[in-house]
Design a protein around this motif. Structure first.
Motif, PDB file in Angstrom:
ATOM      1  N   ASN A 182       6.741  20.666  -1.106  1.00  0.00           N
ATOM      2  CA  ASN A 182       7.385  19.697  -0.224  1.00  0.00           C
ATOM      3  C   ASN A 182       6.304  18.817   0.418  1.00  0.00           C
ATOM      4  O   ASN A 182       5.336  19.338   0.964  1.00  0.00           O
ATOM      5  CB  ASN A 182       8.166  20.407   0.885  1.00  0.00           C
ATOM      6  CG  ASN A 182       9.380  21.139   0.362  1.00  0.00           C
ATOM      7  OD1 ASN A 182      10.283  20.523  -0.194  1.00  0.00           O
ATOM      8  ND2 ASN A 182       9.405  22.455   0.542  1.00  0.00           N
ATOM      9  N   VAL A 183       6.484  17.525   0.344  1.00  0.00           N
ATOM     10  CA  VAL A 183       5.529  16.586   0.937  1.00  0.00           C
ATOM     11  C   VAL A 183       6.291  15.642   1.855  1.00  0.00           C
ATOM     12  O   VAL A 183       7.112  14.847   1.400  1.00  0.00           O
ATOM     13  CB  VAL A 183       4.774  15.783  -0.138  1.00  0.00           C
ATOM     14  CG1 VAL A 183       3.837  14.775   0.518  1.00  0.00           C
ATOM     15  CG2 VAL A 183       3.981  16.721  -1.052  1.00  0.00           C
ATOM     16  N   PHE A 184       6.030  15.750   3.159  1.00  0.00           N
ATOM     17  CA  PHE A 184       6.671  14.881   4.143  1.00  0.00           C
ATOM     18  C   PHE A 184       5.624  13.887   4.650  1.00  0.00           C
ATOM     19  O   PHE A 184       4.962  14.098   5.654  1.00  0.00           O
ATOM     20  CB  PHE A 184       7.244  15.709   5.292  1.00  0.00           C
ATOM     21  CG  PHE A 184       8.316  16.663   4.841  1.00  0.00           C
ATOM     22  CD1 PHE A 184       9.608  16.216   4.617  1.00  0.00           C
ATOM     23  CD2 PHE A 184       8.025  18.008   4.625  1.00  0.00           C
ATOM     24  CE1 PHE A 184      10.601  17.094   4.192  1.00  0.00           C
ATOM     25  CE2 PHE A 184       9.006  18.890   4.205  1.00  0.00           C
ATOM     26  CZ  PHE A 184      10.298  18.434   3.987  1.00  0.00           C
ATOM     27  N   GLU A 185       5.484  12.801   3.902  1.00  0.00           N
ATOM     28  CA  GLU A 185       4.475  11.786   4.217  1.00  0.00           C
ATOM     29  C   GLU A 185       5.000  10.848   5.295  1.00  0.00           C
ATOM     30  O   GLU A 185       6.105  10.303   5.168  1.00  0.00           O
ATOM     31  CB  GLU A 185       4.134  10.997   2.954  1.00  0.00           C
ATOM     32  CG  GLU A 185       3.056   9.954   3.141  1.00  0.00           C
ATOM     33  CD  GLU A 185       2.745   9.238   1.839  1.00  0.00           C
ATOM     34  OE1 GLU A 185       2.426   8.032   1.910  1.00  0.00           O
ATOM     35  OE2 GLU A 185       2.817   9.873   0.767  1.00  0.00           O
ATOM     36  N   PRO A 186       4.246  10.651   6.366  1.00  0.00           N
ATOM     37  CA  PRO A 186       4.709   9.741   7.421  1.00  0.00           C
ATOM     38  C   PRO A 186       4.827   8.306   6.896  1.00  0.00           C
ATOM     39  O   PRO A 186       4.036   7.871   6.057  1.00  0.00           O
ATOM     40  CB  PRO A 186       3.614   9.832   8.485  1.00  0.00           C
ATOM     41  CG  PRO A 186       2.850  11.081   8.170  1.00  0.00           C
ATOM     42  CD  PRO A 186       2.943  11.259   6.699  1.00  0.00           C
ATOM     43  N   LYS A 187       5.807   7.603   7.400  1.00  0.00           N
ATOM     44  CA  LYS A 187       5.920   6.187   7.078  1.00  0.00           C
ATOM     45  C   LYS A 187       4.944   5.389   7.946  1.00  0.00           C
ATOM     46  O   LYS A 187       4.518   5.851   9.005  1.00  0.00           O
ATOM     47  CB  LYS A 187       7.352   5.704   7.311  1.00  0.00           C
ATOM     48  CG  LYS A 187       8.366   6.320   6.356  1.00  0.00           C
ATOM     49  CD  LYS A 187       9.776   5.800   6.624  1.00  0.00           C
ATOM     50  CE  LYS A 187      10.778   6.418   5.663  1.00  0.00           C
ATOM     51  NZ  LYS A 187      12.167   5.963   5.939  1.00  0.00           N
ATOM     52  N   ASP A 188       4.591   4.203   7.466  1.00  0.00           N
ATOM     53  CA  ASP A 188       3.705   3.342   8.251  1.00  0.00           C
ATOM     54  C   ASP A 188       4.349   2.996   9.589  1.00  0.00           C
ATOM     55  O   ASP A 188       5.571   2.823   9.684  1.00  0.00           O
ATOM     56  CB  ASP A 188       3.415   2.049   7.482  1.00  0.00           C
ATOM     57  CG  ASP A 188       2.576   2.286   6.238  1.00  0.00           C
ATOM     58  OD1 ASP A 188       1.953   3.357   6.148  1.00  0.00           O
ATOM     59  OD2 ASP A 188       2.565   1.406   5.365  1.00  0.00           O
ATOM     60  N   GLY A 189       3.552   2.916  10.607  1.00  0.00           N
ATOM     61  CA  GLY A 189       4.050   2.527  11.920  1.00  0.00           C
ATOM     62  C   GLY A 189       4.044   3.688  12.899  1.00  0.00           C
ATOM     63  O   GLY A 189       4.048   4.857  12.518  1.00  0.00           O
ATOM     64  N   ASP A 190       4.049   3.352  14.154  1.00  0.00           N
ATOM     65  CA  ASP A 190       4.014   4.368  15.212  1.00  0.00           C
ATOM     66  C   ASP A 190       5.447   4.829  15.487  1.00  0.00           C
ATOM     67  O   ASP A 190       6.073   4.440  16.480  1.00  0.00           O
ATOM     68  CB  ASP A 190       3.373   3.784  16.474  1.00  0.00           C
ATOM     69  CG  ASP A 190       3.177   4.848  17.547  1.00  0.00           C
ATOM     70  OD1 ASP A 190       3.179   6.037  17.195  1.00  0.00           O
ATOM     71  OD2 ASP A 190       3.037   4.478  18.722  1.00  0.00           O
ATOM     72  N   LEU A 191       5.986   5.661  14.592  1.00  0.00           N
ATOM     73  CA  LEU A 191       7.370   6.115  14.684  1.00  0.00           C
ATOM     74  C   LEU A 191       7.438   7.487  15.360  1.00  0.00           C
ATOM     75  O   LEU A 191       6.476   8.251  15.343  1.00  0.00           O
ATOM     76  CB  LEU A 191       7.989   6.194  13.277  1.00  0.00           C
ATOM     77  CG  LEU A 191       7.947   4.891  12.469  1.00  0.00           C
ATOM     78  CD1 LEU A 191       8.447   5.136  11.047  1.00  0.00           C
ATOM     79  CD2 LEU A 191       8.768   3.808  13.149  1.00  0.00           C
ATOM     80  N   ASP A 192       8.583   7.803  15.915  1.00  0.00           N
ATOM     81  CA  ASP A 192       8.800   9.076  16.583  1.00  0.00           C
ATOM     82  C   ASP A 192       8.741  10.201  15.554  1.00  0.00           C
ATOM     83  O   ASP A 192       9.551  10.239  14.627  1.00  0.00           O
ATOM     84  CB  ASP A 192      10.158   9.063  17.279  1.00  0.00           C
ATOM     85  CG  ASP A 192      10.388  10.287  18.163  1.00  0.00           C
ATOM     86  OD1 ASP A 192       9.710  11.315  17.947  1.00  0.00           O
ATOM     87  OD2 ASP A 192      11.263  10.217  19.047  1.00  0.00           O
ATOM     88  N   GLU A 193       7.785  11.112  15.685  1.00  0.00           N
ATOM     89  CA  GLU A 193       7.598  12.160  14.681  1.00  0.00           C
ATOM     90  C   GLU A 193       8.757  13.130  14.615  1.00  0.00           C
ATOM     91  O   GLU A 193       8.878  13.913  13.669  1.00  0.00           O
ATOM     92  CB  GLU A 193       6.305  12.931  14.945  1.00  0.00           C
ATOM     93  CG  GLU A 193       6.302  13.725  16.244  1.00  0.00           C
ATOM     94  CD  GLU A 193       5.032  14.538  16.408  1.00  0.00           C
ATOM     95  OE1 GLU A 193       4.430  14.885  15.376  1.00  0.00           O
ATOM     96  OE2 GLU A 193       4.638  14.805  17.551  1.00  0.00           O
ATOM     97  N   ARG A 194       9.662  13.092  15.589  1.00  0.00           N
ATOM     98  CA  ARG A 194      10.793  14.012  15.603  1.00  0.00           C
ATOM     99  C   ARG A 194      11.972  13.514  14.785  1.00  0.00           C
ATOM    100  O   ARG A 194      12.930  14.260  14.556  1.00  0.00           O
ATOM    101  CB  ARG A 194      11.248  14.256  17.044  1.00  0.00           C
ATOM    102  CG  ARG A 194      10.208  14.941  17.930  1.00  0.00           C
ATOM    103  CD  ARG A 194      10.595  14.861  19.384  1.00  0.00           C
ATOM    104  NE  ARG A 194      10.639  13.469  19.842  1.00  0.00           N
ATOM    105  CZ  ARG A 194      10.953  13.105  21.088  1.00  0.00           C
ATOM    106  NH1 ARG A 194      11.266  14.026  21.985  1.00  0.00           N
ATOM    107  NH2 ARG A 194      10.959  11.822  21.425  1.00  0.00           N
ATOM    108  N   LEU A 195      11.931  12.258  14.346  1.00  0.00           N
ATOM    109  CA  LEU A 195      13.073  11.654  13.673  1.00  0.00           C
ATOM    110  C   LEU A 195      12.941  11.729  12.158  1.00  0.00           C
ATOM    111  O   LEU A 195      11.851  11.547  11.598  1.00  0.00           O
ATOM    112  CB  LEU A 195      13.218  10.194  14.099  1.00  0.00           C
ATOM    113  CG  LEU A 195      13.469   9.944  15.595  1.00  0.00           C
ATOM    114  CD1 LEU A 195      13.616   8.451  15.860  1.00  0.00           C
ATOM    115  CD2 LEU A 195      14.692  10.715  16.081  1.00  0.00           C
TER     116      LEU A 195
END
Length: 575
Positions: free
Chosen positions: A222-235
C-alpha cells in the motif's frame, strides 16, 4: 508442507447494522449497489465460512490472507471479521498470516464510509460515518462512528494476530526496520511529487517463520503518496489512493522495502529456508500480454490502471524473490517474468466474492512448488439475501435474474453478467461499441469478419439490420452480449471459466476469431477493434492452464496439465 492462500474475503456481517445493533434490522446491502460493484457484499458472510470450512476439511492449518479481509475496513466489520478468524483458530487451530489490503485501512488517519442497507419494504437506509453525507434517495440516514475505516494505527493492531507483531510461538520475526515490532518504530517519510509535502507513514511489512524452515514474507505494498500542496493530512483527498498504485509506486516511495526483500531472499537461500512472498497487489501484468489490445479496444479500464509496468516487475524480480502471491484483482492467473537471470512467478489468487469463487493450496517441496486451485462452488446459505433482493426489485422494477442462481458459483457468474451490463459496458467500453452490443449477434460478427470494406459502428448498424438473422439454437443467434460476458469470465477465471461456458460456445468463438485473424483492416475501424477483442479471448484460451500447476524453484519453469492431460509449459516472459 501445505498452505492455504485466500484473497479478498471482503467479509461483511449481514446480521449487524452499524448504529442500530444486532437482531433489530439486518445489514443487507442493496442489489442495485451489488450489481454495479466488482464484488458482491452480502454473500461474503456465508462464503467466508464455507471457504474456511473447506480448508479445515483438507487438514490445512496455515492460512495466508492476501489482503482485503474486510468489506471496507469499517470498525464494526473489522471486529466481526477478526472475531470470525479467531473462532476458527480456537476451534480448529488455524494460524493466519496476512497483509493489509486497500480496503482494510487508509493512510494514517483513515476515511469515512457510507453504505446503503435494505429495509423490509425494499427501500434503503444510508448508514455513514460522515455527518455531512446527504441522504440521497435513501429514506433514512444513520450516522455511526462504527462505519469509519481506520488508518494504520487502528487497523494493524486489530489484525495484529496475523503476523503483524511478534508471537512467542514464532521461530523468527523481523520487519524492514529490524526486530522492534512497535508501529512507532516502523515508520518512514513519504513525499509528494513536488517534494514539498512530507508525511510520516507506517510500513506494515514483516517476515515470520511460523514453522521450522518456512519463511513467509508479507509485503505492505500500500502506498499513500501525499498530493502536492499543504493539505490536511487527516483527509482522504490529501493522498493518492493506493488502489491503482500498487507495485508501480513501490520503487519510488518504498525502495527500502525492496532492499530488505533482496536481503531476505539472500538469507533464505543461504539458510535453506523455503520462502513464500505475498502482497495485496500483483507484481506482474495480470492481462497476460494483452494490455496493448485492451488499451486499443477499451477506455481506461481498472485492469489497465492497476497493471504493473515492466519496470516494477523488473525491480521485484531483481530482489531474488521467486514466488509472489497476490489478490486485489479477484482473478485466477499465473504469470512469469524474466529479465536476464532474474525471474519471478506471480500467482494471482481469486476471491470468494467475485467470479470465480476459489482459493489456492500450496504444497512446498525443496525444488518444486505445487499449486492447486480450489473452487468452492456450493456455499450453504448462499441465498440468504435473495428474499430481500426480490422485495427490492419488485419496488424498483429491476431484474431479479440473480435470485434464480442455484449455487454460490452460479450467483457470481450471473452477477458478472449484471456487472458487464451495469458497470463495464457503460463505464469502460467506448460509447459507440457499447451502443452496438445490444443489436448484434454472433452471426452479425461473422458477416463483419467477411466484409473487406472497413466500417464504423454507424456504417455497420444499417448493414446488419438489412441482413437475414439466424434464430433458434444455431450459435449464430447467440447475442454478442453473451460473448462479452464469457470474455470477462475468461479474463477473470482463465481455465476455471471453462466450467461455466458451454463448449459449443468456445468452438463458435474460436471460429469467429479465426475469421477475424485472416482479415486486414485499417487501424481503428470496427472490424479492427473486434479483431483485437477476438485476439484477447484466444490469448486467454491458449495461455497455460492456471488451475493446477507446478513451479520449478530452481529454474522458474511453470508446468501444468491441460484438460487433455498434456504437459503445458509457460513461455518465458510476462505471459
Amino acid at each position: 508442507m501445505k498452505i492455504a492462500v485466500i484473497a479478498d474475503p471482503h467479509f461483511h456481517d449481514i446480521d449487524y447494522r452499524q448504529g442500530v445493533g444486532r437482531g433489530d434490522r439486518v445489514a443487507v446491502r442493496t442489489l442495485v449497489d451489488t450489481s454495479a460493484s466488482t464484488r458482491v457484499f452480502n454473500e461474503s458472510f456465508h462464503a467466508t465460512k464455507a471457504l474456511l470450512d473447506d480448508i479445515v476439511r483438507r487438514g490445512i492449518s496455515l492460512v495466508i490472507v492476501a489482503g482485503d479481509l474486510t468489506d471496507d475496513g469499517q470498525q464494526s466489520t473489522m471486529a466481526a471479521a477478526t472475531a470470525l478468524l479467531a473462532d476458527y483458530s480456537r476451534r480448529f487451530g488455524l494460524r493466519f498470516v496476512a497483509t493489509a489490503g486497500n480496503h482494510d485501512l487508509y493512510a494514517s488517519h483513515g476515511r469515512h464510509q457510507s453504505k446503503r442497507f435494505l429495509n423490509a419494504d425494499g427501500s434503503h437506509t444510508l448508514v455513514t460515518s460522515d455527518p455531512a453525507m446527504a441522504y440521497g434517495d435513501s429514506v433514512e440516514r444513520i450516522v455511526s462512528d462504527e462505519m469509519y475505516c481506520g488508518g494504520y494505527g487502528s487497523a494493524i493492531p486489530a489484525m495484529g494476530a496475523y503476523g503483524f507483531f511478534r508471537s512467542e510461538d514464532d521461530r523468527h520475526w523481523e520487519c524492514p526496520f529490524g526486530t522492534d515490532d512497535r508501529l512507532e518504530a516502523r515508520t518512514f517519510e513519504i513525499a509528494s511529487a513536488d517534494g514539498r509535502t512530507v508525511r510520516r507513514m507506517v510500513d506494515a511489512s514483516f517476515l515470520v517463520e511460523p514453522v521450522d524452515g518456512l519463511w513467509l514474507l508479507s509485503i505492505d505494498a500500500n502506498v499513500f503518496e501525499p498530493k502536492d500542496g499543504d493539505l490536511d493530512e487527516r483527509l482522504e483527498k490529501s493522498y493518492h489512493d493506493s488502489t491503482d498504485a500498487g507495485w508501480n509506486a513501490m520503487p519510488r516511495n518504498k525502495g527500502f522495502v525492496l532492499d530488505w526483500m533482496k536481503d531476505v531472499a539472500a538469507r533464505a537461500k543461504a539458510l535453506g529456508k523455503r520462502l513464500v512472498a505475498f502482497s495485496h497487489y500483483p507484481a506482474i501484468d495480470p492481462l497476460n500480454g494483452t494490455s496493448a489490445d485492451e488499451a486499443k479496444l477499451l477506455n481506461d479500464t481498472s485492469f489497465l490502471r492497476r497493471t504493473p509496468l515492466p519496470e516494477a516487475s523488473k525491480a521485484v524480480a531483481a530482489t531474488g524473490i521467486k514466488v509472489h502471491l497476490s489478490g486485489h484483482l479477484h482473478i485466477n492467473d499465473t504469470a512469469l517474468f524474466r529479465d536476464g537471470d532474474d525471474w519471478l512467478v506471480n500467482i494471482a489468487v481469486p476471491s470468494m466474492v467475485g467470479f470465480p469463487p476459489a482459493y489456492k493450496v500450496l504444497e512446498i517441496g525443496d525444488r518444486r512448488l505445487e499449486v492447486e486451485t480450489v473452487v468452492v462452488a456450493d456455499v450453504p446459505g448462499h441465498d440468504a439475501a435473495f428474499a430481500h433482493y426480490r422485495v427490492e426489485v419488485a419496488r424498483e422494477g429491476t431484474s431479479a435474474a440473480v435470485t434464480e442462481a442455484t449455487s454460490h458459483a452460479d450467483f457470481l457468474s450471473r452477477h458478472l453478467a449484471e456487472m458487464v451490463r451495469h458497470r463495464y459496458l457503460p463505464k469502460e467500453w467506448p460509447r459507440d461499441l457499447a451502443a452496438l452490443v445490444p443489436h448484434v449477434n454472433l452471426g452479425d460478427l461473422e458477416r463483419l469478419a467477411e466484409t473487406a470494406s472497413p466500417l464504423s459502428v454507424t456504417d455497420a448498424l444499417p448493414l446488419l439490420a438489412s441482413s437475414a438473422r439466424m434464430a433458434g439454437d444455431d450459435w449464430r443467434a447467440l447475442p454478442f452480449f453473451e460473448m462479452i460476458v464469457d470474455w470477462y469470465r475468461l479474463r477473470k477465471g482463465r481455465e476455471v471459466a471453462l466450467d461455466f461456458i458451454d463448449p459449443l460456445r468456445i468452438a463458435a468463438y474460436r471460429h469467429l476469431a479465426a475469421r477475424f485473424a485472416v482479415g486486414a483492416w485499417p487501424e481503428g475501424c470496427l472490424q479492427d477493434r473486434l479483431a483485437s477483442f477476438m485476439r484477447m479471448m484466444m490469448d486467454w484460451l491458449a495461455s497455460a492452464p492456471s488451475r493446477d500447476f507446478a513451479v520449478d524453484l530452481a529454474t522458474g519453469e511453470v508446468t501444468s496439465r491441460d484438460h487433455l492431460g498434456r504437459t503445458v509449459r509457460r513461455q518465458t516472459g510476462s505471459a
